[in-house]
Design a protein around this motif. Structure first.
Motif, PDB file in Angstrom:
ATOM      1  N   ASP A   1     -43.971  -4.789 -14.573  1.00  0.00           N
ATOM      2  CA  ASP A   1     -44.348  -3.496 -14.056  1.00  0.00           C
ATOM      3  C   ASP A   1     -43.278  -2.941 -13.128  1.00  0.00           C
ATOM      4  O   ASP A   1     -42.734  -1.867 -13.350  1.00  0.00           O
TER       5      ASP A   1
ATOM      6  N   LEU B   1     -39.132  -3.974 -14.702  1.00  0.00           N
ATOM      7  CA  LEU B   1     -38.769  -3.451 -16.006  1.00  0.00           C
ATOM      8  C   LEU B   1     -39.199  -2.010 -16.185  1.00  0.00           C
ATOM      9  O   LEU B   1     -38.414  -1.169 -16.564  1.00  0.00           O
ATOM     10  N   PHE B   2     -40.496  -1.767 -15.930  1.00  0.00           N
ATOM     11  CA  PHE B   2     -40.963  -0.434 -16.251  1.00  0.00           C
ATOM     12  C   PHE B   2     -40.518   0.584 -15.213  1.00  0.00           C
ATOM     13  O   PHE B   2     -39.809   1.528 -15.515  1.00  0.00           O
TER      14      PHE B   2
ATOM     15  N   ILE C   1     -36.238  -0.042 -14.108  1.00  0.00           N
ATOM     16  CA  ILE C   1     -35.221   0.120 -15.139  1.00  0.00           C
ATOM     17  C   ILE C   1     -35.565   1.261 -16.077  1.00  0.00           C
ATOM     18  O   ILE C   1     -34.801   2.196 -16.239  1.00  0.00           O
ATOM     19  N   ASP C   2     -36.742   1.178 -16.659  1.00  0.00           N
ATOM     20  CA  ASP C   2     -37.038   2.167 -17.680  1.00  0.00           C
ATOM     21  C   ASP C   2     -37.179   3.565 -17.097  1.00  0.00           C
ATOM     22  O   ASP C   2     -36.436   4.472 -17.412  1.00  0.00           O
TER      23      ASP C   2
ATOM     24  N   ILE D   1     -32.911   4.167 -16.626  1.00  0.00           N
ATOM     25  CA  ILE D   1     -32.532   4.768 -17.897  1.00  0.00           C
ATOM     26  C   ILE D   1     -32.966   6.225 -17.961  1.00  0.00           C
ATOM     27  O   ILE D   1     -32.166   7.126 -18.125  1.00  0.00           O
ATOM     28  N   ASP D   2     -34.260   6.407 -17.787  1.00  0.00           N
ATOM     29  CA  ASP D   2     -34.750   7.767 -17.865  1.00  0.00           C
ATOM     30  C   ASP D   2     -34.275   8.597 -16.682  1.00  0.00           C
ATOM     31  O   ASP D   2     -33.776   9.698 -16.826  1.00  0.00           O
TER      32      ASP D   2
ATOM     33  N   VAL E   1     -30.677   9.654 -18.473  1.00  0.00           N
ATOM     34  CA  VAL E   1     -31.091  10.782 -19.293  1.00  0.00           C
ATOM     35  C   VAL E   1     -31.313  12.038 -18.460  1.00  0.00           C
ATOM     36  O   VAL E   1     -30.602  13.028 -18.571  1.00  0.00           O
ATOM     37  N   ASN E   2     -32.331  11.954 -17.576  1.00  0.00           N
ATOM     38  CA  ASN E   2     -32.613  13.144 -16.785  1.00  0.00           C
ATOM     39  C   ASN E   2     -31.483  13.457 -15.820  1.00  0.00           C
ATOM     40  O   ASN E   2     -31.238  14.621 -15.488  1.00  0.00           O
TER      41      ASN E   2
END
Lengths: 541, 106, 675
Positions: free
Chosen positions: C615, C618-619, C622-623, C627-628, C632-633
């Protein structure tokens, strides 16, 4: 029946139907009517996708498993000066993917019969458009044509997510579109480099991947150099593969390029999610197998370790993140990342078992994850929420739903007797032959899959019925049961008797692997002299 | 004969005054006048060079002076259009200040 | 006759499958209710028929002359990929040899009895007919899976059955799914099993890869592996930390991990006690007689591999012994009648692995068979007690029941005597054989193993007699109004119990050691051994001298008597002592009663950290964050900032600004071109 133009018919029938309906509606409108009613659109659209599926069954029946080349090939010169031709064909690898596409579309249209309330006509049109785009990409044997279809698919998908999606649909649609396009642009550049290399070596301009019927130049015969004097870095197999791989890796999706997927899935309407998971994700893996691997086989020893590691990371990371999601759709989206990690693992094992399993698992994933999204959609239709916390004990009012959900869950976690196991097992067997340690880590994904899927299943379906709204839920009607049954029958069939499918995949796969081996050796040999290559391609010295 | 240097110098000075006027002045009509000034500076240069290199004998030509006539014509046309725009601007904004019409601003 | 028998083999698992499919379609898709007698006829009928077919196959098998006693039924190629020698195939093929013949008789026979018993037991669910049908659907599905497991001709089919029984276990433990605890226990069973399956899969891959490397045809059928085994028996593997292991040891250990999960040994036994949340017939069938024995079966099926893998065999024997002791110590403090039996099962399974590890495969299977009889009997009798006591499972609330439920009492007593190992009941013979094999084996520390086994036998007798006395003797601790309704169950429930009691009492006849026959000049006393020994030619016969054998027997009986006697003292003669003892040794008592806190340990060390990690790290980090958020954003924001902050301001709308830029640009170009 005539086989001559079967592929063209199957590919363009949906779009043609859509355009026909559009034209008819415009004319009807002009003549003073009110255009065509949405129910007519829906019925004709569904009928057209159904006919497409029935026609595509002809591919299955008439496919010759002993022929390792492309079958049902059609070829027409399109823009001869630039080597852009209409070149289509099916081999063992694309056969099942084409069937998956034509199978899923009528199922999806039937499932979303009452789903869409606004602009139903546009919805049906975009779905038909999407089907043509996807089919075209799977059967294209000319690189330019493939690129056209590849980009073409994005447009209807963008609209489907952006118009009929959830609250953050515009963000998700734009993210999806831009993310995919970035990769595609790099791929376009790489394509043009290969194109120009071929022209340097043979003097011919063509985008055809394989020889057209009757012989002719093919890009697969390009000797893409590994490096050396006079060769720019962007002409080497290593970097060209990277460019192609990037485009496909975004689509697969591979970690860390996967973040568009959860958003796209969560915000897309049910039918959109099913098609996205069922077919569009396979574009990435298919692209690797059809283009990236055959064109640049000598780059593989350099790139395989990275891709294997990313696949294993995808499996474990996808599973772990899925475990902590509150939204059922997001959970399934991350599970897709994990499943496709397996597919990539099997593919890059580069042996017959692994690649066979990989191709079969592409189909399996389309069926089981597609069915999962259908199930989630049915629940959403009733309660307008996808939060796991809003459910609990749903099996009591909806036992038929629980039955199907249980079956599909078991398929997803790879229970033997269902389709997921056959693909997963072959992948792991093949992968263990090539990369034992990576496979050991990947197998732990089997445990994690059980963990998160059963956790979700328990929280949604078992336990006491906590929320009063859940007590009055209506179980599946016959349309919904029919849709799920249509998905479940192949799931069980492939699990129990996969031989007809494996038999058709295998010859193409082994031919592909042998071909790649030969071409890799050719590339690592002495740098080619242009005349030598020209002779090899059949030109006069 | 007037030395060509004098002609070039005068032309350059007039051109520079014209540019300075275009770039610096805010009144639209003055900008148009400055543009006229630049055009006339160029005319002067044309005539001067034509006098310097007229050809001679059978090859005598008056290209420079002919070009001056064309420039004058074009200048006249351009000024009428420009003044038309200025009048339109004035009717809309009650002003001939160029800073008042920066509508294509971000 | 043999040919016909061959084709019939596929029907043994297929019949229950058809029953399950029928029920599944009726409940799951069509939702039309089937009359109760229909459900019974289909479910019990199919399993009964399977039993008949199994018997036919058994007879046919016995009738085959010579040593090559095997019947094979090959249906079609299930999974196949690859070409040439490295082709991987898994056919749908069934193999009946003495080992699987024994197993199918046990599975279908005991299974049938439990099906019959369930008719009466599940009658409670009268209000919901489909609950009844659902139960039998799952039972049939389970029978099918178990039969696939033992009849499968190759490792992949065995794995199919392996996972199938895991699935059915999940469905049946969580049968009353409206209770969240039941659903949790079902999921726990499935997931812990899957951890074992991970090992099983790696084992299969290792075998396949080894065969490919050795250049022999790489099928994973048992016959193929056995025949090509010589090619891989000497291969070694280099471990990451530098030492060299025998490949077969590694394979044996990986496959054993699967057995550890399925057969509830340390450290993956934690699902079995919680599996008692399911209905009692489930506990009897799955968690006593059949599914948990799958691990033992697998080890015995691959006896040729384990005979050549000394390290793996030692690990098996030691794991079995330690688990036997460990579980037995927990059993002495449990208050739930089913939990006592559950830990007893874990313990007895430990015995089977002890035997298998020492090379006594016959002993392991013998104990498997006798254990199936008496443990199923005990569970079903416990079920009868629970039914009689209106679903009360706490033995502290029972007592003195022997006059109120005499039939149940009688069969329960038979079971207790059998498991304690008193002659001439079945448990005595099988346990004795295991202990003899252990002492005679060549494993390092085998004397210690024997001591552990012997000691555990004593503890076994102790906790079983404790259970018996607490339930049937002494004063009743139940409320009076409950006691008025306590009575024996219906014949449909009691009759299977009687059959099982008979089998528990007489089953030992299958394996009477040779020494008892010698004085009478009877050859081949140990019929089971004679029947099974062709299956494991690689196992060395472990014999002990006759004098030692008789000594061992006496010692074992003495130990059992000691345990029983101790229980009698504590729970009949001086009922106050256990309480006082518990208070004196409260720390140790709590440790045992709370199962050594293993569940809590797993939760704190593995489960919670993993979820937290997934949770937060990772979520979220990182995610969503890295990353997001950043990539990306962040890129989107960067482009936006560049455009709106920087580039946009070039559009000032001031014409003179544009003129200046043009001038500057032109001047620069001219300078560049003219220099």
């Amino acid at each position: 029946m005539e086989l001559e133009h079967l592929i063209t018919t199957v590919t363009f029938l949906p779009l043609a139907t859509g355009l026909l309906l559009l034209a008819t509606g415009v004319i009807a409108n002009a003549l003073g009517g009110s255009g065509l009613p949405p129910s007519l659109w829906r019925t004709v659209g569904f009928g057209s996708t159904g006919v497409t599926f029935l026609l595509s069954l002809g591919f299955f029946r008439r496919f010759d498993p002993t022929d390792t080349g492309y079958q049902f090939v059609e070829y027409t010169k399109w823009i001869p000066d630039y080597g852009v031709h209409y070149h289509v064909g099916i081999d063992g690898i694309s056969l099942l993917l084409v069937l998956l596409t034509t199978f899923l579309m009528p199922v999806v249209l039937l499932a979303s019969w009452k789903d869409v309330q606004k602009s139903e006509k546009s919805y049906v049109f975009f779905m038909l458009f999407l089907e043509t785009g996807m089919l075209g990409a799977f059967v294209s044997l000319n690189l330019f044509q493939f690129y056209v279809f590849w980009e073409l698919m994005l447009v209807p998908m963008y609209f489907i997510i952006g118009i009929w999606g959830g609250p953050r649909r515009v963000y998700a649609a734009v993210k999806f579109f831009l993310f995919t396009m970035v990769g595609s642009l790099l791929m376009l550049v790489a394509m043009l480099v290969v194109y120009s290399l071929f022209q340097q070596q043979t003097g011919i301009l063509t985008f055809d991947l394989v020889s057209p019927p009757g012989g002719g130049p093919a890009l697969l015969d390009t000797v893409v150099p590994l490096g050396g004097p006079g060769v720019a870095w962007w002409q080497t197999q290593y970097w060209l593969f990277a460019a192609f791989a990037l485009a496909f890796a975004i689509k697969v999706p591979m970690v860390p390029l996967h973040t568009w997927l959860p958003d796209a899935h969560v915000e897309a309407p049910t039918a959109g999610s099913v098609v996205l998971a069922g077919v569009l994700l396979k574009m990435g893996t298919y692209g690797f197998l059809r283009f990236a691997l055959p064109l640049f086989p000598a780059a593989l020893p350099d790139w395989t370790p990275t891709i294997i590691i990313l696949s294993v990371v995808g499996i474990i990371y996808g599973s772990l993140v899925a475990m902590v999601q509150d939204d059922i759709k997001k959970l399934v989206a991350y599970s897709s990342v994990a499943h496709l990690g397996f597919v990539m693992l099997g593919m890059f094992a580069l042996n017959v078992q692994g690649v066979n399993g990989s191709v079969l698992q592409m189909v399996n994933h389309g069926l089981s994850t597609g069915a999962l999204f259908l199930l989630v959609g049915m629940l959403y239709e009733r309660r307008h929420t996808r939060q796991i916390a809003d459910f609990g004990g749903v099996a009591k009012p909806m036992p038929v739903y629980a039955f199907f959900f249980g079956l599909v869950t078991m398929s997803s976690i790879g229970l033997p007797m269902l389709n997921g196991f056959v693909g997963e097992f072959l992948i792991l067997v093949g992968s263990f032959l090539s990369h034992p340690w990576a496979t050991v880590f990947a197998t732990s994904g089997v445990v994690l899959a059980a963990a998160y899927m059963l956790w979700m299943f328990r929280r949604v379906l078992f336990g006491p019925v906590e929320h009063a709204e859940n007590r009055k839920l209506i179980d599946l009607d016959w349309r919904e049961r029919g849709v799920l049954l249509a998905m479940v029958i192949p799931i069980v069939w492939i699990g129990v008797y996969p031989d007809p499918f494996l038999r058709r995949i295998e010859p193409s796969v082994s031919a592909l692997l042998q071909d790649m081996q030969a071409r890799a050796e050719l590339a690592t040999a002495a740098p080619p002299r242009p005349e030598a290559v020209a002779i090899a391609v059949g030109e006069q010295p | 004969m007037i030395p060509i240097d004098h002609v070039i110098t005068l032309s350059a000075i007039l051109f520079a005054i014209g540019i300075a006027g275009v770039v610096t002045r805010r009144n639209m009509i003055v900008i148009l006048m400055s543009i006229e000034l630049m055009l006339n500076a160029v005319n002067l240069a044309f005539v001067g060079f034509n006098r310097l290199w007229p050809g001679g004998g059978a090859g005598a030509h008056y290209d420079g002076q002919v070009f001056v006539l064309m420039v004058i014509t074009v200048a006249a046309a351009e000024v009428s259009v420009g003044l038309g725009i200025v009048i339109s601007m004035f009717r809309n904004r009650d002003s001939v200040d160029i800073d008042d019409v920066s509508l294509l601003k971000w | 006759m043999s040919e016909r028998a061959n084709d019939l083999l596929r029907w043994i698992p297929l019949l229950p499958l058809l029953g399950a499919v029928f029920h599944g379609v009726m409940i799951g898709i069509i939702r039309r209710s089937t009359p109760r007698w229909g459900v019974i006829a289909i479910s019990c009928g199919t399993v009964g028929l399977s039993f008949v077919l199994s018997s036919v196959a058994f007879v046919a098998l016995v009738g085959i002359p010579g040593d090559a006693t095997v019947l094979v039924d090959r249906v079609y190629t299930w999974i196949g990929a690859g070409i040439g020698a490295s082709r991987f195939t898994a056919d749908l093929a069934f193999r009946v040899d003495p080992l699987s013949a024994t197993m199918i008789l046990v599975v279908t026979g005991v299974g049938f009895l439990i099906h019959v018993y369930s008719i009466g037991y599940m009658d409670d669910d009268h209000r919901d007919d489909r609950g009844f049908q659902r139960f039998f659907c799952y039972l049939n599905l389970f029978t099918f899976s178990m039969l696939m497991l033992v009849l499968g001709d190759n490792l992949v089919l065995m794995f199919l059955g392996w996972e199938g029984v895991g699935l059915c276990s999940y469905l049946l433990i969580g049968f009353w799914y409206a209770d969240r605890w039941n659903a949790y226990c079902g999921a726990k069973a499935f997931i812990v099993n899957r951890i074992g399956d991970f090992g099983f899969l790696i084992g299969i891959f290792l075998i396949y890869t080894a065969l490919v490397d050795a250049g022999v045809p790489a099928g994973v059928g048992f016959a193929e592996i056995a025949s090509h085994f010589g090619a891989i028996a000497d291969m070694t593997v280099a471990t990451p930390w530098g030492s060299e292991w025998l490949l077969v040891d590694l394979i044996g250990l990986c496959l054993f991990l699967g057995a550890v999960g399925k057969s509830a040994q340390i450290p993956l036994y934690v699902w079995l006690p919680d599996a008692m949340a399911g209905p009692t017939p489930v506990s009897a069938l799955i968690h006593a007689a059949t599914m948990v024995t799958a691990g033992v079966y697998m080890v015995c099926r691959l006896s040729f591999l384990y005979a050549a893998a000394p390290v793996a065999s030692a690990v098996i024997a030691w794991t079995g012994a330690v688990t036997a002791l460990f579980a037995a110590t927990i059993a002495i403090t449990q208050s739930d009648i089913k939990k006592v039996l559950a830990y007893s099962t874990v313990s007895q399974l430990g015995y089977m692995f002890l035997a298998a590890g020492c090379g006594g495969f016959t002993g392991a299977i013998f104990h498997l068979v006798t254990h199936a009889f008496f443990k199923a009997l005990l569970f079903l009798a416990a079920g009868a007690v629970i039914l009689a006591m209106h679903h009360e499972q706490n033995i502290e609330k029972m007592g003195g029941l022997r006059r109120r439920i005499p039939m149940t009492h009688l069969v329960f007593l038979v079971g207790v005597v059998a498991i304690s190992g008193f002659p001439p009941f079945s448990g005595f013979f099988s346990k004795d054989e295991i202990l003899a094999t252990t002492l005679a084996s060549h494993l390092p520390g085998h004397a210690v193993l024997y001591a552990i086994g012997l000691f555990t036998a004593g503890i076994t007798a102790f906790y079983m007699w404790r259970l018996y006395f607490k339930v049937f003797y002494g004063e009743s601790h139940a409320p009076a109004d409950l006691l008025d309704h306590v009575k024996d169950p219906d014949p449909v429930v009691v009759n299977p119990l009687l059959v099982l009691a008979f089998l528990s009492a007489t089953g030992g006849m299958l394996g009477i050691p040779q020494i008892y026959g010698d004085p009478f000049g009877i050859e081949h006393m140990h019929s089971l051994n004679n029947f099974l020994s062709p299956v494991w030619p690689a196992a060395e016969p472990h014999g002990v001298a006759h004098a030692t054998e008789i000594m061992l027997t006496l010692v074992a009986v003495a130990v059992a008597l000691l345990g029983a006697g101790l229980a009698y003292q504590l729970y009949v003669r001086h009922p106050a002592w256990p309480g006082r003892l518990a208070q004196r040794l409260s720390g140790a008592y709590a440790l045992l009663r709370d199962k050594y806190y293993v569940d809590e340990l797993y939760d704190a060390v593995i489960v919670r950290p993993l979820v937290k990690f997934s949770d937060v790290v990772l979520f979220r980090t990182i995610d969503a964050g890295l990353i997001d958020g950043v990539a990306v954003n962040g890129t989107a924001r960067g482009v936006r900032a560049l455009a709106s902050g920087g580039l946009r301001r070039l559009q000032s709308g001031l014409a003179q600004g544009y003129v200046v830029s043009m001038l500057v640009g032109t001047a620069a170009l001219l300078w560049y071109w003219l220099r």
